[in-house]
Design an enzyme around this catalytic site. Structure first.
Site, PDB file in Angstrom:
ATOM      1  N   ASP A 152       0.980  -1.116  -0.038  1.00 50.14           N
ATOM      2  CA  ASP A 152       0.011  -0.119  -0.119  1.00 50.14           C
ATOM      3  C   ASP A 152       0.817   1.343   0.059  1.00 50.14           C
ATOM      4  OD1 ASP A 152      -1.761   1.979   0.341  1.00 50.14           O
ATOM      5  OD2 ASP A 152      -2.424   1.163   2.398  1.00 50.14           O
ATOM      6  N   GLY A 171       9.095   6.009   0.120  1.00 51.15           N
ATOM      7  CA  GLY A 171       8.924   4.644  -0.087  1.00 51.15           C
ATOM      8  C   GLY A 171       9.683   3.362   0.048  1.00 51.15           C
ATOM      9  N   ASP A 173      12.221   0.623   1.707  1.00 51.07           N
ATOM     10  CA  ASP A 173      11.693  -0.398   2.528  1.00 51.07           C
ATOM     11  C   ASP A 173      12.881  -1.403   2.741  1.00 51.07           C
ATOM     12  OD1 ASP A 173      11.654  -1.902   0.199  1.00 51.07           O
ATOM     13  OD2 ASP A 173       9.529  -1.275  -0.052  1.00 51.07           O
ATOM     14  N   HIS A 246      13.931   8.455  24.250  1.00 50.31           N
ATOM     15  CA  HIS A 246      12.659   8.902  24.214  1.00 50.31           C
ATOM     16  C   HIS A 246      11.642   8.043  23.259  1.00 50.31           C
ATOM     17  CE1 HIS A 246      15.076  10.715  20.710  1.00 50.31           C
ATOM     18  NE2 HIS A 246      14.147  10.308  19.990  1.00 50.31           N
ATOM     19  N   ARG A 323      23.226   0.951  17.472  1.00 50.56           N
ATOM     20  CA  ARG A 323      23.699   2.220  17.570  1.00 50.56           C
ATOM     21  C   ARG A 323      22.780   3.041  18.509  1.00 50.56           C
ATOM     22  NH1 ARG A 323      20.874   7.181  16.052  1.00 50.56           N
ATOM     23  NH2 ARG A 323      22.533   8.766  15.688  1.00 50.56           N
ATOM     24  N   ASP A 325      20.664   6.143  19.954  1.00 52.51           N
ATOM     25  CA  ASP A 325      20.350   7.225  19.925  1.00 52.51           C
ATOM     26  C   ASP A 325      20.307   8.062  21.076  1.00 52.51           C
ATOM     27  OD1 ASP A 325      19.354   8.988  17.871  1.00 52.51           O
ATOM     28  OD2 ASP A 325      17.542   8.986  19.318  1.00 52.51           O
ATOM     29  N   GLU A 354      25.733   7.545  20.217  1.00 53.14           N
ATOM     30  CA  GLU A 354      25.560   8.572  19.462  1.00 53.14           C
ATOM     31  C   GLU A 354      25.964   9.618  20.381  1.00 53.14           C
ATOM     32  OE1 GLU A 354      22.767  11.798  17.249  1.00 53.14           O
ATOM     33  OE2 GLU A 354      22.081  10.662  18.757  1.00 53.14           O
ATOM     34  N   HIS A 420      22.910  11.022   8.177  1.00 52.29           N
ATOM     35  CA  HIS A 420      21.438  11.690   8.287  1.00 52.29           C
ATOM     36  C   HIS A 420      21.471  12.933   9.179  1.00 52.29           C
ATOM     37  CE1 HIS A 420      21.106   9.314  11.871  1.00 52.29           C
ATOM     38  NE2 HIS A 420      19.903   9.901  12.304  1.00 52.29           N
ATOM     39  N   ASP A 421      22.224  13.096   9.969  1.00 50.77           N
ATOM     40  CA  ASP A 421      22.009  14.563  10.927  1.00 50.77           C
ATOM     41  C   ASP A 421      23.168  15.459  10.396  1.00 50.77           C
ATOM     42  OD1 ASP A 421      20.112  13.404  12.805  1.00 50.77           O
ATOM     43  OD2 ASP A 421      21.557  12.257  13.685  1.00 50.77           O
ATOM     44  N   ARG A 469      18.966  13.875   3.473  1.00 50.67           N
ATOM     45  CA  ARG A 469      18.224  12.762   3.358  1.00 50.67           C
ATOM     46  C   ARG A 469      17.395  12.305   1.853  1.00 50.67           C
ATOM     47  NH1 ARG A 469      15.737  13.075   9.516  1.00 50.67           N
ATOM     48  NH2 ARG A 469      17.496  13.555  10.462  1.00 50.67           N
TER      49      ARG A 469
END
Length: 563
Positions: A152, A171, A173, A246, A323, A325, A354, A420-421, A469
């Site tokens: 979907d 999308g 995956d 968190h 890893r 976070d 991290e 990615h940061d 990203r």
């Protein structure tokens, strides 16, 4: 001699056990002090006065302020007592717990000599063996590849190739990663680090609502197991994200606190200033300033138990590492329990924090194995992108980083240029692929594991999150491309025992940055020209890999590795 600069601390990064009978000792001295010699006088705790041994320390590293002298002791008696002897301007000075003195009374050494009272085997920080040869590939899953074309896809709102926004879904995956394992193997990758895979409302999945279920956008728990099994068949390990600082506000335990306040059995799992969570004004702690990501109270024992159940669940799938976070905001107490739990299941499962800063208190063998080495990242920015330091300054910076931690930790550090940061490294060097290639050569030759962020091999650019990203452009994949071939060549070098087991020397020479790796009589030497001019650099050995090198001249933004 600059007495204030002299430093040694027992049971620290200046004194640590490599194994049950081997100890590394380090002594710090001002770099401007040209001492004649540094020695350690050592022996057993109970007979040091009668039986003393002596061993010289060698100048191993130099940063912008200090020189670090180091030696390795093989001990018969693992109850170690020692002092240092420094010869300077034909005068002898002793260094003990009393500081620097002109004399030392060996008869009363039990009062003021340094000591490592006993090497308990359980306290030795064990290396994760495969980390020394690791080549990581960091994947932001939503942007890598769509493998399930029958799912979907109504949630997808970003056309592949377009610039991403904060709330974009492209999308990508887990099946997409599985389908590209052969490609990753061809690049020389042997470890994948995946951003979070669990149920979450966001594209990044750091606001988790169910820790026991793979997010449906990425696939199923069965798809995850298939990825792990097929990756292992390809010689590739899997490291996943532990988001234990968190959660998402729709986690059922936090939702219960919202509904029932102090009556909730989960109330103390979070940190609130009041009887019920309120957003305006915000009365509960959260990640950064994101009120939809409430912070866990990792001092709570019931929460700790729950997080360890999550840990066990996914380790049964066969993952090879975690890893952690926002790991520096989680309690030391929990990470100690986490380590004992993880290593009890699989002693070779790596734990990577991290922490963006000096993390030595977490890296003493009772919590993490290593961290994402953002200090290395910043040094590369300053040298290659911003020209804030020259070759000498770069060598000193990288030397200083090695002195933050033990030998074992250094061998397991995750050395990264971007993530990615952060901004993409190629963007920071203004699209200069030659500079990126030179920075990659340092990343792979430096002590520790090398890591590349997905798309680096095709020259993917991007600014800060979310631009860092972007989706992977598979039409740009060309295994004959110079960047691809260089990464593949550097990855193959990680199998060389000189890089996995050898020592390191960092310095500048004729304007070049030089990184030497050595093991016995074997050497690998990297030279990098980060200047604007070509520099004569004739081979003295056999060329292994190079870029912008003619055989006698190392061109601007070029590197050369030789044996």
């Amino acid at each position: 001699m600059n007495k204030e600069a002299v430093l040694h601390t027992p049971s620290s990064k200046y004194c640590f056990a490599l194994n049950e009978n081997t100890v590394i000792l380090r002594l710090r001295i001002a770099r401007t002090d040209e001492v004649d010699s540094v020695s350690v006088i050592y022996g057993g705790k109970y007979d040091f006065y009668m039986k003393q041994k002596r061993l010289p320390l060698t100048k191993a590293y130099t940063d912008n302020l200090f020189c670090y002298y180091q030696t390795e002791l093989k001990l018969d008696d693992i109850r170690l007592v020692y002092i240092f002897e420094i010869a300077h301007n034909k005068e002898i000075t002793y260094y003990s717990e009393d500081g620097l003195t002109d004399t030392f009374d060996f008869k009363f050494n039990y009062f003021n000599a340094f000591q490592l009272a006993y090497i308990n085997a359980i306290d030795v920080h064990r290396e994760v063996p495969w980390m020394k040869r690791a080549v990581f590939y960091h994947i932001f899953i939503d942007r890598f590849f769509i493998g399930d074309t029958e799912k979907d896809d109504e949630y997808i709102n970003l056309k592949w190739g377009e610039s991403p926004g904060i709330y974009s879904f492209a999308g990508g995956d887990l099946k997409g990663i599985t389908k590209k394992l052969d490609y990753l193997s061809s690049l020389g990758i042997n470890v994948l680090y995946l951003t979070p895979v669990f149920c979450s409302l966001s594209n990044h999945k750091y606001d988790i609502s169910d820790y026991f279920k793979i997010d449906r956008q990425f696939g199923s728990n069965e798809d995850f197991k298939e990825l792990i099994d097929k990756a292992h068949q390809n010689g590739i390990r899997i490291v996943i994200d532990a988001v234990f600082n968190h959660c998402g506000e729709d986690l059922k335990q936090f939702a219960d606190v919202v509904k029932n306040g102090k009556s909730s059995p989960y109330f103390d799992w979070f940190i609130l200033n009041g009887d019920n969570p309120i957003k305006e004004p915000l009365n509960y702690e959260c990640f950064a300033y994101c009120d939809h990501m409430p912070k866990f109270n990792t001092s709570n024992l019931e929460l700790q138990k729950h997080l360890l159940e999550i840990t066990s669940y996914w380790m049964e799938y066969g993952i090879d590492g975690w890893r952690l976070d926002v790991s520096d905001e989680v309690s030391h107490n929990f990470w100690r329990k986490f380590r004992e739990h993880v290593k009890g299941i699989n002693k070779d499962c790596v734990i990577i924090g991290e922490n963006w800063h000096d993390a030595n208190p977490f890296l003493l063998g009772d919590q993490y194995d290593s961290i994402m080495n953002y200090a290395f990242t910043k040094a590369c920015y300053d040298f290659f992108a911003d020209n804030l330091i020259d070759a000498k300054g770069f060598a000193e910076r990288l030397s200083g980083l090695l002195m933050r931690n033990s030998t074992q930790v250094n061998k397991m550090m995750l050395n990264i240029l971007d993530s990615h940061d952060t901004h993409r490294f190629l963007t920071l060097v203004k699209g200069n692929t030659d500079k990126l290639i030179c920075a990659l050569s340092v990343t792979f030759m430096y002590v520790g594991a090398a890591s590349i962020y997905y798309g680096t091999e095709i020259g993917l650019e991007g600014g800060h999150d979310p631009d860092s990203r972007r989706t992977f452009d598979w039409q740009k994949v060309d295994e004959k491309d110079q960047l691809f071939k260089i990464i593949k060549g550097l990855a193959s070098l990680k199998e060389n025992e000189v890089l996995s087991e050898g020592g390191i020397k960092l310095y500048s020479e004729d304007g070049l940055f030089v990184l030497e790796r050595f093991l016995g009589q074997k050497t690998l030497t990297l030279r990098v020209n980060n200047t604007a001019t070509d520099i004569k650099c004739p081979l003295t050995g056999t060329e292994v890999l190079s870029h912008n090198f003619t055989g006698t001249v190392l061109k601007s933004n070029g590197f050369m590795i030789e044996t």
